[in-house]
Design an enzyme around this catalytic site. Structure first.
Site, mmCIF file in Angstrom:
data_model
loop_
_atom_site.group_PDB
_atom_site.id
_atom_site.type_symbol
_atom_site.label_atom_id
_atom_site.label_comp_id
_atom_site.label_asym_id
_atom_site.label_seq_id
_atom_site.Cartn_x
_atom_site.Cartn_y
_atom_site.Cartn_z
ATOM 1 N N SER A 119 23.535 6.559 68.794
ATOM 2 C CA SER A 119 24.239 6.570 70.075
ATOM 3 C C SER A 119 25.257 7.719 70.131
ATOM 4 O O SER A 119 24.851 8.875 70.097
ATOM 5 C CB SER A 119 24.896 5.206 70.285
ATOM 6 O OG SER A 119 25.112 4.998 71.660
ATOM 7 N N LYS A 171 39.682 -3.466 93.441
ATOM 8 C CA LYS A 171 40.723 -3.091 92.478
ATOM 9 C C LYS A 171 40.847 -4.088 91.330
ATOM 10 O O LYS A 171 41.209 -3.721 90.221
ATOM 11 C CB LYS A 171 42.066 -2.935 93.208
ATOM 12 C CG LYS A 171 43.168 -2.319 92.384
ATOM 13 C CD LYS A 171 42.853 -0.877 91.994
ATOM 14 C CE LYS A 171 43.967 -0.324 91.126
ATOM 15 N NZ LYS A 171 43.624 0.989 90.574
#
Lengths: 304, 187
Positions: A119, A171
């Site tokens: 990765s 948010k």
């Protein structure tokens, strides 16, 4: 009286000749040192992250890599670098930062993969001038993982009542269960990071992006498989990596070189920087440290 | 004058107390300064240049590094003598700086032996002997410096040692403070 004066003159003469010889020997030593074909091996292991949490020793941070490369850059006798990596991956941003450092470094850098370089570890390796892996190394895992922790249940259990006053609809999306729309938003984030990973590997390894996408399913490859897929240049260990680095640097007979210990002033500076963050962590009340820890998980972590 | 200087240098090796007393009275500052400069040049030529050869990204030729080291050594020696003079005044020392400077500068003469000792330490297999000799020369020079201070400032041996130790400590503290101040913006 004359003999005494001659003795003093002889002493001064011997000192002068010794000084000239020393200077000449130093020059010759330095010329030989610079002419030596040296490949330095630096090792990094642990998860890739932007900053090392308090008390953690094994991690790969951009600061660690920057320090090592800075020390190497100051030594004119070094001709190439082998970076031995052992990591399962980590932060996207940190992987990209380290990868840029590797790409921009003025000396050839060859990555030698240890047990695992998957990765984010592969993201960094792709930027190098060559990749060497053991047949049994675990690599690949080209993909993105994004984790979001829903703490609603925990807050309820602890009797914590959270009131939210927000400016935008999404948010507070990291502090409650995600809506379908929000899952879609985060999926887009993940896809964007995935695209960056694929483009980076395609460009750095000079591969067809379509081919990279075929391989970039998040699948882990053994070193031997990665070699067959063209993700790795050579099978072998550190010695092979040193030879490859020597080839890239145009050396005839590369020799392994250990990075010298940092100078006392450098150590003092690093200690001051590390001590400051350690001290600020220690001075925090325990409750604040718990809150800091939770804050690590409130916001999504996007990792390679 | 040259014969006198040679006689003084010989005297430093065989009868230091008497020579330092005479030097503090006659005050041959220029020959003392030249001796100090010669020692700075010779020890700098023999010394390692481990400091970075780059300053603000500019590579500095080794010759300039050597010259810088020589000048730095000379200036540092004079500065240390100034500190020792000030500290010895606190401990009751008498006489002027010129007398002390002359005596202490000549007391550094054995450092000449340190140059071939340093060269020996570069010979494979003789590094230990060279190191030992360098250490011995260092001790010898320090002892002579103490005697020179004692004779020129009319102090006791103990006070002379204390003057050197105090001045050296003060030097170290000043340098440490400068390093910390320089590093502060990076913290």
């Amino acid at each position: 009286m004359q003999a005494r004066r001659i003795l003093v003159i002889v002493v001064v003469f011997i000192a002068a000749v010794s000084a000239v010889l020393s200077f000449y020997l130093l020059e010759r030593e330095e010329t030989r040192r610079v002419a030596a074909e040296r490949v330095v091996v630096v090792s990094f292991s642990g998860p890739i992250m932007e900053t090392r949490p308090l008390g953690m020793t094994g991690a790969i941070t951009p600061q660690d890599v920057r320090r090592a490369l800075s020390t190497i850059a100051d030594d004119r006798s070094i001709d190439a670098v082998v970076m031995r990596i052992d990591t399962s991956g980590g932060s996207v941003a940190a992987s990209q930062e380290i990868s840029s450092m590797v790409e921009d470094f003025h000396l050839p850098v060859v990555v030698s993969m240890a047990d695992m370089a998957a990765s984010g570890g592969y993201y960094i390796a792709a930027a190098s001038d060559g990749i060497v892996a053991h047949p049994g190394t675990m690599t690949g895992s080209i993909g993105v993982i994004l984790t979001v922790m829903n703490l609603e249940g925990l807050y309820e259990k602890l009797g914590i009542d959270v009131e939210v006053i927000k400016s935008g609809e999404h948010k507070d999306m990291m502090q409650r269960a995600l809506t379908e729309e929000e899952r879609g938003i985060l999926q887009e984030l993940s896809d964007e990071a995935y695209g960056q990973f694929v483009d980076h590997v395609a460009e750095s390894r000079d591969m067809d992006p379509a081919r990279v996408r075929e391989l970039a399913t998040g699948e882990i490859f053994m070193g031997s498989q990665a070699y067959e897929h063209g993700l790795v240049d050579e099978l072998g260990g550190e010695e092979e990596a040193i030879q490859l680095a020597g080839e890239v640097a145009g050396l005839n007979d590369p020799e392994r070189y250990e990075l010298p210990s940092p100078s006392p002033f450098q150590l003092l500076h690093w200690l001051a920087v590390d001590a400051r963050s350690a001290l600020s962590g220690l001075l925090l009340p325990e409750e604040m440290r718990w809150i800091e820890m939770f804050e690590e998980y409130i916001y999504p972590r996007i990792n390679y | 004058m040259m014969e006198k200087v040679l006689d003084w240098l010989y005297g430093v090796l065989v009868s230091p107390s008497e020579v330092f007393r005479r030097l503090s009275e006659e005050q041959p500052v220029r020959p003392a300064g030249l001796l100090l400069l010669l020692l700075a040049v010779l020890t700098s030529a023999a010394g390692p240049f481990d400091v970075t050869e780059e300053f603000l990204g500019i590579e500095i030729p080794r010759v300039w590094m050597f010259l810088g080291s020589a000048i730095g050594t000379f200036v540092g020696s004079v500065a240390l003598m100034g500190a020792v003079f000030a500290v010895s005044a606190v401990f009751g020392g008498t006489g002027g700086f010129a007398g002390m400077f002359s005596a202490v500068a000549f007391a550094q003469f054995p450092a000449m032996f340190g140059v071939p000792a340093g060269l020996l330490s570069r010979v494979p297999g003789a590094a230990a002997i060279g190191g030992l000799l360098s250490f011995g020369v260092g001790m010898w020079t320090f002892i002579l410096s103490v005697i020179a201070l004692r004779e020129s400032r009319e102090l006791s041996t103990g006070m002379s040692v204390l003057s050197y130790v105090t001045a050296a400590l003060a030097f170290i503290i000043v340098v440490a403070v400068m390093v910390v101040v320089a590093l502060l913006p990076m913290l």
